[in-house]
Each structure stands twice: as structure tokens, then as C-alpha cells.
Design a protein around this motif. Structure first.
Motif, PDB file in Angstrom:
ATOM      1  N   THR A   1     151.083   2.296  49.280  1.00 46.39           N
ATOM      2  CA  THR A   1     149.827   2.631  48.615  1.00 46.39           C
ATOM      3  C   THR A   1     149.914   2.262  47.129  1.00 46.39           C
ATOM      4  O   THR A   1     150.876   2.629  46.452  1.00 46.39           O
ATOM      5  N   GLY A   2     148.920   1.548  46.657  1.00 48.24           N
ATOM      6  CA  GLY A   2     148.927   1.051  45.283  1.00 48.24           C
ATOM      7  C   GLY A   2     149.238  -0.422  45.193  1.00 48.24           C
ATOM      8  O   GLY A   2     149.039  -1.043  44.138  1.00 48.24           O
ATOM      9  N   LEU A   3     149.706  -1.008  46.298  1.00 49.61           N
ATOM     10  CA  LEU A   3     150.045  -2.438  46.286  1.00 49.61           C
ATOM     11  C   LEU A   3     148.828  -3.297  45.986  1.00 49.61           C
ATOM     12  O   LEU A   3     148.933  -4.344  45.333  1.00 49.61           O
ATOM     13  N   ASP A   4     147.653  -2.860  46.436  1.00 54.09           N
ATOM     14  CA  ASP A   4     146.444  -3.660  46.259  1.00 54.09           C
ATOM     15  C   ASP A   4     146.009  -3.742  44.804  1.00 54.09           C
ATOM     16  O   ASP A   4     145.132  -4.545  44.465  1.00 54.09           O
ATOM     17  N   ALA A   5     146.610  -2.938  43.939  1.00 56.54           N
ATOM     18  CA  ALA A   5     146.243  -2.987  42.519  1.00 56.54           C
ATOM     19  C   ALA A   5     146.955  -4.109  41.775  1.00 56.54           C
ATOM     20  O   ALA A   5     146.605  -4.407  40.630  1.00 56.54           O
ATOM     21  N   ALA A   6     147.937  -4.732  42.415  1.00 62.10           N
ATOM     22  CA  ALA A   6     148.726  -5.766  41.736  1.00 62.10           C
ATOM     23  C   ALA A   6     147.910  -7.035  41.538  1.00 62.10           C
ATOM     24  O   ALA A   6     147.081  -7.402  42.370  1.00 62.10           O
ATOM     25  N   HIS A   7     148.176  -7.708  40.425  1.00 64.60           N
ATOM     26  CA  HIS A   7     147.576  -9.020  40.189  1.00 64.60           C
ATOM     27  C   HIS A   7     148.316 -10.090  40.990  1.00 64.60           C
ATOM     28  O   HIS A   7     147.709 -11.053  41.470  1.00 64.60           O
ATOM     29  N   THR A   8     149.625  -9.932  41.114  1.00 64.55           N
ATOM     30  CA  THR A   8     150.440 -10.872  41.892  1.00 64.55           C
ATOM     31  C   THR A   8     151.480 -10.069  42.680  1.00 64.55           C
ATOM     32  O   THR A   8     151.943  -9.018  42.245  1.00 64.55           O
ATOM     33  N   ILE A   9     151.843 -10.613  43.845  1.00 61.52           N
ATOM     34  CA  ILE A   9     152.815  -9.951  44.718  1.00 61.52           C
ATOM     35  C   ILE A   9     153.735 -11.021  45.302  1.00 61.52           C
ATOM     36  O   ILE A   9     153.263 -12.078  45.733  1.00 61.52           O
ATOM     37  N   THR A  10     155.033 -10.737  45.316  1.00 59.85           N
ATOM     38  CA  THR A  10     155.964 -11.619  46.011  1.00 59.85           C
ATOM     39  C   THR A  10     156.355 -10.978  47.338  1.00 59.85           C
ATOM     40  O   THR A  10     156.592  -9.766  47.415  1.00 59.85           O
ATOM     41  N   LEU A  11     156.436 -11.813  48.359  1.00 60.58           N
ATOM     42  CA  LEU A  11     156.825 -11.392  49.705  1.00 60.58           C
ATOM     43  C   LEU A  11     157.935 -12.304  50.191  1.00 60.58           C
ATOM     44  O   LEU A  11     157.911 -13.508  49.932  1.00 60.58           O
ATOM     45  N   ASP A  12     158.890 -11.738  50.882  1.00 63.07           N
ATOM     46  CA  ASP A  12     159.993 -12.529  51.436  1.00 63.07           C
ATOM     47  C   ASP A  12     160.077 -12.206  52.923  1.00 63.07           C
ATOM     48  O   ASP A  12     160.724 -11.236  53.319  1.00 63.07           O
ATOM     49  N   LEU A  13     159.420 -12.998  53.743  1.00 60.98           N
ATOM     50  CA  LEU A  13     159.274 -12.668  55.156  1.00 60.98           C
ATOM     51  C   LEU A  13     160.495 -13.024  55.990  1.00 60.98           C
ATOM     52  O   LEU A  13     160.444 -12.933  57.211  1.00 60.98           O
TER      53      LEU A  13
ATOM     54  N   ASP B   1     157.083  -6.791  43.146  1.00 65.55           N
ATOM     55  CA  ASP B   1     158.055  -7.494  43.967  1.00 65.55           C
ATOM     56  C   ASP B   1     158.182  -6.734  45.281  1.00 65.55           C
ATOM     57  O   ASP B   1     158.859  -5.706  45.364  1.00 65.55           O
ATOM     58  N   ALA B   2     157.510  -7.225  46.306  1.00 66.14           N
ATOM     59  CA  ALA B   2     157.548  -6.616  47.637  1.00 66.14           C
ATOM     60  C   ALA B   2     158.312  -7.511  48.604  1.00 66.14           C
ATOM     61  O   ALA B   2     158.005  -7.562  49.797  1.00 66.14           O
ATOM     62  N   ALA B   3     159.321  -8.225  48.069  1.00 68.80           N
ATOM     63  CA  ALA B   3     160.083  -9.159  48.897  1.00 68.80           C
ATOM     64  C   ALA B   3     160.655  -8.466  50.126  1.00 68.80           C
ATOM     65  O   ALA B   3     160.603  -9.000  51.235  1.00 68.80           O
ATOM     66  N   TYR B   4     161.191  -7.272  49.939  1.00 67.55           N
ATOM     67  CA  TYR B   4     161.768  -6.531  51.056  1.00 67.55           C
ATOM     68  C   TYR B   4     160.723  -5.640  51.738  1.00 67.55           C
ATOM     69  O   TYR B   4     160.494  -5.721  52.940  1.00 67.55           O
ATOM     70  N   GLY B   5     160.057  -4.809  50.951  1.00 67.58           N
ATOM     71  CA  GLY B   5     159.191  -3.794  51.537  1.00 67.58           C
ATOM     72  C   GLY B   5     157.827  -4.256  51.986  1.00 67.58           C
ATOM     73  O   GLY B   5     157.117  -3.510  52.666  1.00 67.58           O
ATOM     74  N   GLY B   6     157.428  -5.473  51.639  1.00 65.33           N
ATOM     75  CA  GLY B   6     156.088  -5.925  51.992  1.00 65.33           C
ATOM     76  C   GLY B   6     155.807  -5.890  53.481  1.00 65.33           C
ATOM     77  O   GLY B   6     154.669  -5.693  53.909  1.00 65.33           O
ATOM     78  N   GLY B   7     156.839  -6.055  54.297  1.00 67.95           N
ATOM     79  CA  GLY B   7     156.647  -6.026  55.744  1.00 67.95           C
ATOM     80  C   GLY B   7     156.181  -4.687  56.271  1.00 67.95           C
ATOM     81  O   GLY B   7     155.689  -4.603  57.409  1.00 67.95           O
ATOM     82  N   LEU B   8     156.312  -3.623  55.471  1.00 66.04           N
ATOM     83  CA  LEU B   8     155.823  -2.316  55.901  1.00 66.04           C
ATOM     84  C   LEU B   8     154.316  -2.318  56.123  1.00 66.04           C
ATOM     85  O   LEU B   8     153.784  -1.455  56.826  1.00 66.04           O
TER      86      LEU B   8
END
Length: 269
Positions: free
Chosen positions: A85-97, A67-74
Motif C-alpha cells: 500500500t502506497g506503491l501507487d504514489a511513486a513517480h518511478t518504480i523498479t521491478l526485478d521479476l 525500489d520494488a525489485a524484490y517485493g513488487g511481486g507481492l
């Protein structure tokens, strides 16, 4: 399965996922399993130890959702993207832009590594996705979202990315993160306030020193009902904190000092 790598020796910050406890759970719980890690918690903007979690998921053959809803913008920022670092290992990611992307509030995204993970959304209705229309090149979104009448917020995201690019958005991310550190320093240097911790992203938790939780809650409500300031609230370490999430790149140091003055003036003596 091969033995999982040893978790980091230093304990994770309070409020984040503990790799040691996760390893124990994945060892004992039957599958299938999915781990949901967080990159930017709602309360304090904390980021779970993603590399260690990703390594454990690989070793235990477990799916990983982040769940990168907040931090994904980094990711836009060269200065801060290593926190993910390590985000690319996820099978699914949520983003809230609508947070670190400055988009409308409905601009949420689900990113998947493999297209087959969208199979659960595959619905058929002849009036919405007739085969001959699809073959003729007409767009069909039914297989990508069950909300067939949702607003086209993806267009706004695309326009923003086209206009500002990663560099432009990264500069905005850097600014709000810097504002958060400025506010944290002002709080730390002020004898009337207590700082919870240095910010991980752009959220700062603080409270008037020497006050009760009831007084903290009353300060927030007073500022809100009088239209002076909108602060969030978070309960961590057994205490209630005021929460300031900095998202306006145009915020000035005087604005931050003025906020603290408002809080100090509202705090019961």
C-alpha cells in the motif's frame, strides 16, 4: 507548504526508512529532491513504511522512487499485496521479476507514472529510428532503452502473464511466503538456532545459537564448497546471519527441515 502529516507513532522496524528522520531531512535540505524507498530489502526483505513516506513526499513536493525489485511481486497476491500500500504514489518504480516473477535474471523493469519521465532515454540515430520507418509502423525501442542489443526478455514476461495470469502468479507468491513462515517456525522451535525475526516476504535470517560470526561464515562456506546448500549472508544488528530466500514454490517442509539438519551438522561444537 501545508504541514506534513504526523508520522506513525510506532517506530519503524530496524533496517527501514524512518519517517521522522525523513521529515526532518526534507524540511532542511534544499530542492530539488528525490526519495528512494524500498519494498523488499536485499538483506531481510523488509518493506519501508510506504504510505507515510508517500504522504511526506506529497507534503514536501518531493519525487518518490520505490525500489520494488524484490517485493513488487507481492502485487500478484491478494493475501500479501496490501504490504505494498502506497506503491501507487511513486513517480518511478523498479521491478526485478527474476525473483517473485520467476523470469530470466535480466528481466528488470522501470515503471513510470508519466511518459515524460522517459525523456532522458530519447536518443536519435537515423539507422535505428528513421522517421519514415516509425511513421510506417515499424517498432522502435531506442527511446525506451539505451541497451539496443538486449535480449527480448519482455516477451518471456508477457508469455508468463498470459499463461498464469495474476491469479496463477499470486498462488506461487503465496506458496513461497508460506514456506518462509514454515522455515521460521522450524527455526524458532529448534533450540540449536536463533531466528532474527518473522519474515516479511520470503527471506528468513537465522544463525546457530551461541556461535561467533566467524563460525556462522564458516558454516556457510562449508555448505557452499561441499555443494550441500547455498545460503546468503546478511549483517544486521551488529551480527552475521545466514540468509535463506525461499523462491521455489515446490519446496517441501522436509526440504526445510533437511536444510536445518545440514546447518546443524556443519556448525562447530
Amino acid at each position: 507548504p501545508p504541514a506534513p502529516p504526523a508520522p506513525a507513532s510506532a517506530p519503524p522496524p530496524a533496517g527501514t526508512l524512518d519517517p521522522v528522520a525523513l521529515d526532518e531531512a526534507l524540511t532542511t535540505l534544499p530542492g530539488p529532491r528525490v526519495v528512494a524507498a524500498t519494498a523488499g530489502t536485499t538483506d531481510a526483505g523488509l518493506i519501508d513504511p510506504l504510505p507515510e513516506i508517500a504522504a511526506l513526499c506529497r507534503a514536501h513536493h518531493t519525487r518518490l522512487h520505490i525500489d520494488a525489485a524484490y517485493g513488487g511481486g507481492l502485487l500478484f497476491s491478494d493475501r500479501h499485496r496490501t504490504k505494498l500500500t502506497g506503491l501507487d504514489a511513486a513517480h518511478t518504480i523498479t521491478l526485478d521479476l527474476h525473483k517473485l516473477g520467476w523470469q530470466p535474471i535480466a528481466a528488470g523493469l522501470l515503471a513510470v507514472k508519466h511518459p515524460r519521465d522517459l525523456a532522458a532515454l530519447d536518443q536519435r540515430a537515423d539507422y535505428l529510428n528513421a522517421d519514415d520507418d516509425t511513421e510506417a509502423g515499424l517498432p522502435d525501442l531506442l527511446g525506451r532503452s539505451l541497451r539496443t542489443t538486449r535480449r527480448p526478455d519482455a516477451l518471456k514476461i508477457a508469455v508468463t502473464l498470459k499463461t498464469l495470469g495474476r491469479t496463477g502468479l499470486g498462488a506461487l507468491v503465496d506458496q513461497v511466503c508460506e514456506h518462509a513462515h514454515t522455515l521460521a517456525t522450524l527455526i524458532d522451535d529448534h533450540p540449536a538456532f536463533e531466528l532474527h525475526d518473522r519474515p516479511t516476504i520470503s527471506t528468513v535470517l537465522f544463525r546457530p545459537a551461541g556461535t561467533t560470526d566467524d563460525a556462522v561464515a564458516a558454516v556457510r562456506r562449508t555448505l557452499l564448497t561441499h555443494g550441500r546448500a547455498v545460503l546468503g549472508r546478511a549483517r544486521l544488528d551488529g551480527r552475521l546471519w545466514l540468509k535463506a530466500t525461499l523462491l521455489n514454490p515446490h519446496t517441501r517442509p522436509d526440504d526445510l527441515a533437511g536444510l536445518l539438519k545440514l546447518v546443524e551438522g556443519t556448525t562447530p561444537r
